[in-house]
Design an enzyme around this catalytic site. Structure first.
Site, PDB file in Angstrom:
ATOM      1  N   TRP A 164       0.819  -1.229   0.000  1.00  0.00           N
ATOM      2  CA  TRP A 164       0.000   0.000   0.000  1.00  0.00           C
ATOM      3  C   TRP A 164       0.846   1.270   0.000  1.00  0.00           C
ATOM      4  O   TRP A 164       0.327   2.352  -0.220  1.00  0.00           O
ATOM      5  CB  TRP A 164      -0.951  -0.008   1.184  1.00  0.00           C
ATOM      6  CG  TRP A 164      -0.328  -0.428   2.479  1.00  0.00           C
ATOM      7  CD1 TRP A 164       0.303   0.352   3.388  1.00  0.00           C
ATOM      8  CD2 TRP A 164      -0.285  -1.762   2.995  1.00  0.00           C
ATOM      9  NE1 TRP A 164       0.751  -0.397   4.441  1.00  0.00           N
ATOM     10  CE2 TRP A 164       0.403  -1.702   4.238  1.00  0.00           C
ATOM     11  CE3 TRP A 164      -0.763  -3.000   2.544  1.00  0.00           C
ATOM     12  CZ2 TRP A 164       0.620  -2.833   5.033  1.00  0.00           C
ATOM     13  CZ3 TRP A 164      -0.533  -4.119   3.333  1.00  0.00           C
ATOM     14  CH2 TRP A 164       0.133  -4.034   4.550  1.00  0.00           C
ATOM     15  N   GLU A 209      -5.704   0.917   5.451  1.00  0.00           N
ATOM     16  CA  GLU A 209      -5.845   1.410   6.827  1.00  0.00           C
ATOM     17  C   GLU A 209      -6.972   0.691   7.566  1.00  0.00           C
ATOM     18  O   GLU A 209      -6.855   0.400   8.753  1.00  0.00           O
ATOM     19  CB  GLU A 209      -6.088   2.919   6.830  1.00  0.00           C
ATOM     20  CG  GLU A 209      -4.893   3.757   6.401  1.00  0.00           C
ATOM     21  CD  GLU A 209      -3.697   3.609   7.338  1.00  0.00           C
ATOM     22  OE1 GLU A 209      -3.886   3.162   8.488  1.00  0.00           O
ATOM     23  OE2 GLU A 209      -2.579   3.931   6.916  1.00  0.00           O
ATOM     24  N   THR A 226      -4.877  -5.527  13.307  1.00  0.00           N
ATOM     25  CA  THR A 226      -4.418  -6.702  12.568  1.00  0.00           C
ATOM     26  C   THR A 226      -2.958  -6.507  12.152  1.00  0.00           C
ATOM     27  O   THR A 226      -2.576  -5.423  11.725  1.00  0.00           O
ATOM     28  CB  THR A 226      -5.284  -6.928  11.303  1.00  0.00           C
ATOM     29  OG1 THR A 226      -6.660  -6.961  11.680  1.00  0.00           O
ATOM     30  CG2 THR A 226      -4.933  -8.240  10.620  1.00  0.00           C
ATOM     31  N   LEU A 230     -10.050 -12.526   8.305  1.00  0.00           N
ATOM     32  CA  LEU A 230      -9.332 -11.322   8.728  1.00  0.00           C
ATOM     33  C   LEU A 230      -9.854 -10.792  10.056  1.00  0.00           C
ATOM     34  O   LEU A 230      -9.178 -10.044  10.744  1.00  0.00           O
ATOM     35  CB  LEU A 230      -9.440 -10.242   7.641  1.00  0.00           C
ATOM     36  CG  LEU A 230      -8.424  -9.108   7.659  1.00  0.00           C
ATOM     37  CD1 LEU A 230      -7.002  -9.638   7.671  1.00  0.00           C
ATOM     38  CD2 LEU A 230      -8.627  -8.200   6.441  1.00  0.00           C
ATOM     39  N   TYR A 272     -12.819  -9.156  12.954  1.00  0.00           N
ATOM     40  CA  TYR A 272     -13.441  -7.841  13.191  1.00  0.00           C
ATOM     41  C   TYR A 272     -14.306  -7.449  11.983  1.00  0.00           C
ATOM     42  O   TYR A 272     -14.044  -6.473  11.271  1.00  0.00           O
ATOM     43  CB  TYR A 272     -12.375  -6.778  13.457  1.00  0.00           C
ATOM     44  CG  TYR A 272     -11.504  -7.090  14.650  1.00  0.00           C
ATOM     45  CD1 TYR A 272     -11.959  -6.843  15.941  1.00  0.00           C
ATOM     46  CD2 TYR A 272     -10.242  -7.661  14.481  1.00  0.00           C
ATOM     47  CE1 TYR A 272     -11.165  -7.152  17.052  1.00  0.00           C
ATOM     48  CE2 TYR A 272      -9.444  -7.976  15.574  1.00  0.00           C
ATOM     49  CZ  TYR A 272      -9.915  -7.714  16.860  1.00  0.00           C
ATOM     50  OH  TYR A 272      -9.128  -8.023  17.948  1.00  0.00           O
ATOM     51  N   TYR A 297      -8.109   8.448  13.645  1.00  0.00           N
ATOM     52  CA  TYR A 297      -6.815   7.987  13.123  1.00  0.00           C
ATOM     53  C   TYR A 297      -6.886   7.733  11.621  1.00  0.00           C
ATOM     54  O   TYR A 297      -6.045   8.211  10.850  1.00  0.00           O
ATOM     55  CB  TYR A 297      -6.353   6.708  13.828  1.00  0.00           C
ATOM     56  CG  TYR A 297      -5.316   5.994  13.003  1.00  0.00           C
ATOM     57  CD1 TYR A 297      -4.025   6.488  12.920  1.00  0.00           C
ATOM     58  CD2 TYR A 297      -5.653   4.877  12.227  1.00  0.00           C
ATOM     59  CE1 TYR A 297      -3.077   5.879  12.099  1.00  0.00           C
ATOM     60  CE2 TYR A 297      -4.722   4.270  11.414  1.00  0.00           C
ATOM     61  CZ  TYR A 297      -3.434   4.771  11.348  1.00  0.00           C
ATOM     62  OH  TYR A 297      -2.509   4.189  10.521  1.00  0.00           O
ATOM     63  N   ASP A 334      -2.149   6.433  16.146  1.00  0.00           N
ATOM     64  CA  ASP A 334      -2.570   5.082  16.513  1.00  0.00           C
ATOM     65  C   ASP A 334      -1.768   4.633  17.734  1.00  0.00           C
ATOM     66  O   ASP A 334      -1.073   5.435  18.378  1.00  0.00           O
ATOM     67  CB  ASP A 334      -2.394   4.120  15.337  1.00  0.00           C
ATOM     68  CG  ASP A 334      -0.928   3.899  14.963  1.00  0.00           C
ATOM     69  OD1 ASP A 334      -0.035   4.599  15.509  1.00  0.00           O
ATOM     70  OD2 ASP A 334      -0.658   3.014  14.130  1.00  0.00           O
ATOM     71  N   CYS A 349      10.630   1.222  18.164  1.00  0.00           N
ATOM     72  CA  CYS A 349      10.089   1.659  19.457  1.00  0.00           C
ATOM     73  C   CYS A 349       8.947   0.729  19.875  1.00  0.00           C
ATOM     74  O   CYS A 349       7.803   1.132  20.064  1.00  0.00           O
ATOM     75  CB  CYS A 349       9.620   3.111  19.371  1.00  0.00           C
ATOM     76  SG  CYS A 349       9.361   3.906  20.965  1.00  0.00           S
ATOM     77  N   CYS A 369      16.649   0.940  20.914  1.00  0.00           N
ATOM     78  CA  CYS A 369      16.998   2.357  21.063  1.00  0.00           C
ATOM     79  C   CYS A 369      18.306   2.714  20.363  1.00  0.00           C
ATOM     80  O   CYS A 369      18.490   3.847  19.913  1.00  0.00           O
ATOM     81  CB  CYS A 369      17.064   2.729  22.536  1.00  0.00           C
ATOM     82  SG  CYS A 369      15.494   2.503  23.413  1.00  0.00           S
ATOM     83  N   CYS A 386      17.596   3.984  16.941  1.00  0.00           N
ATOM     84  CA  CYS A 386      16.548   4.994  16.804  1.00  0.00           C
ATOM     85  C   CYS A 386      17.129   6.367  16.456  1.00  0.00           C
ATOM     86  O   CYS A 386      18.073   6.826  17.114  1.00  0.00           O
ATOM     87  CB  CYS A 386      15.756   5.080  18.108  1.00  0.00           C
ATOM     88  SG  CYS A 386      14.455   6.348  18.070  1.00  0.00           S
TER      89      CYS A 386
END
Length: 350
Positions: free
Chosen positions: A19, A32, A38, A75, A77, A115, A133, A187, A194, A197
């Protein structure tokens, strides 16, 4: 500035996800919705197959709900799939097939929350709005040293303000995706990386050493475990099915479910009260399915109808009979996969 450090890191380190190869708002919206609750690895195949079956929002809107649910099968939900279908109809019938391009108008689509609206608006249309999110909440609470409960309105307001500040001077869609990518790959909730990062030197939690304690979450209520008898009720090599009307698994096709009961003889009596005269054949097995707020501990029972129930009884139950071929084509939820295996064996026995 920290947003440039993050954007530069993202351009080099981002995962190649299908995507991300498109700015088409239909593609971004679909991804999205699929990614809500998921894992990315689970979504990849569904996303590509779904676009192959429904290449445009018009194609999705023109399909039946059952066809959409079948493509979504496994999938989970399933409210997402029903809302996806409703939103596609809204876009084609009320927007002329053109996706809304503002946060406020996107928020009006069924199944699109703050979101998702922020993600589509920023990624597809370059709107400078946050897309916050769970990953972003975690990254920002650590980076900014926010040690209040993440669920508090004041905490959410501060995170929104901090992300909005970061959206200046960089493409907003890229920055939002960079925050999500950082949360998903470095994260992480446990054992954050870290040392890799781009924000480590400026991160409050890293300097304090309490990364794994953030964000602060109110303790969740434990999931409720519910015993469920799954009745495989057969007659003349067909099985009784119904389309679920309750909010959980709504729109999906299920076998005869009896919650809070797993004694086969009491189940038989309950079926009789509903107008189904059956004989108990045997226990076929058991299964377990974990939902967000509950766990089904299932027992699979085979009941054979002694006589065909009346049309009135079937109508009251919202039930119908399906042979093996029809059963394979119905959108059946993952919670019923174990029962489906046994059902097909029953129907295909010579």
């Amino acid at each position: 500035m920290e947003q440039h450090d993050l954007a530069n890191w993202y351009r080099k380190a981002k995962r190649d996800l299908p995507w991300r190869r498109s700015c088409n708002p239909y593609h971004i919206w679909l991804s999205e919705i699929m990614l809500q609750q998921t894992r990315v690895e689970s979504v990849k195949g569904y996303y590509l197959r779904f676009l192959e079956k429904f290449p445009t929002v018009e194609a999705l809107a023109a399909s039946s709900e059952d066809t959409v649910l079948k493509a979504w099968e496994g999938l989970g939900y399933y409210t997402r799939a029903r809302n996806l279908h409703k939103a596609a109809k809204h876009v084609t019938e009320k927007c002329g097939g053109t996706f809304p391009d503002t946060y406020e108008d996107l928020l009006a689509l069924p199944g699109v929350g703050p979101y998702t609206a922020g993600a589509i608006a920023s990624i597809a249309f370059g709107r400078p709005v946050p897309a916050i999110d769970g990953n972003v909440n975690r990254v920002m609470s650590r980076f900014c040293g926010i040690r209040e409960d993440i669920g508090y309105p004041a905490t959410q307001k501060r995170i929104h303000q901090e992300v909005t500040r970061l959206l200046k001077d960089v493409p907003p869609g890229e920055l939002n995706q960079a925050l999500m990518e950082l949360g998903a790959t470095l994260c992480t909730p446990l054992s954050p990386k870290c040392s890799l990062c781009p924000w480590a030197e400026k991160c409050d939690a890293y300097s304090e050493g309490d990364m794994e304690q953030l964000p602060v979450h109110e303790k969740k209520k434990p999931q409720k475990t519910i015993p469920v008898a799954v009745g495989l009720v057969t007659y003349n090599r067909k099985i009784l099915m119904s389309k679920r009307n309750q909010s959980l698994l709504k729109g999906m096709y299920v076998f005869t479910l009896l919650e809070d009961e797993t004694d086969p003889l009491r189940c038989q009596a309950m079926l009789k009260e509903a107008g189904l005269r059956t004989g108990f054949s045997k226990k076929l097995g058991e299964g377990r399915h974990v939902f967000t707020h509950r766990i089904w501990e299932m027992q699979y029972f085979h009941f054979e109808l002694e006589e065909l129930p009346s049309e009135c009884t079937l109508k009251q139950m919202g039930a119908f009979f399906a042979d093996a071929s029809a059963l394979r084509n119905l959108p059946v939820p993952a919670a019923m996969k174990g029962a489906l295996h046994h059902a097909l064996q029953l129907l295909e026995e010579v």
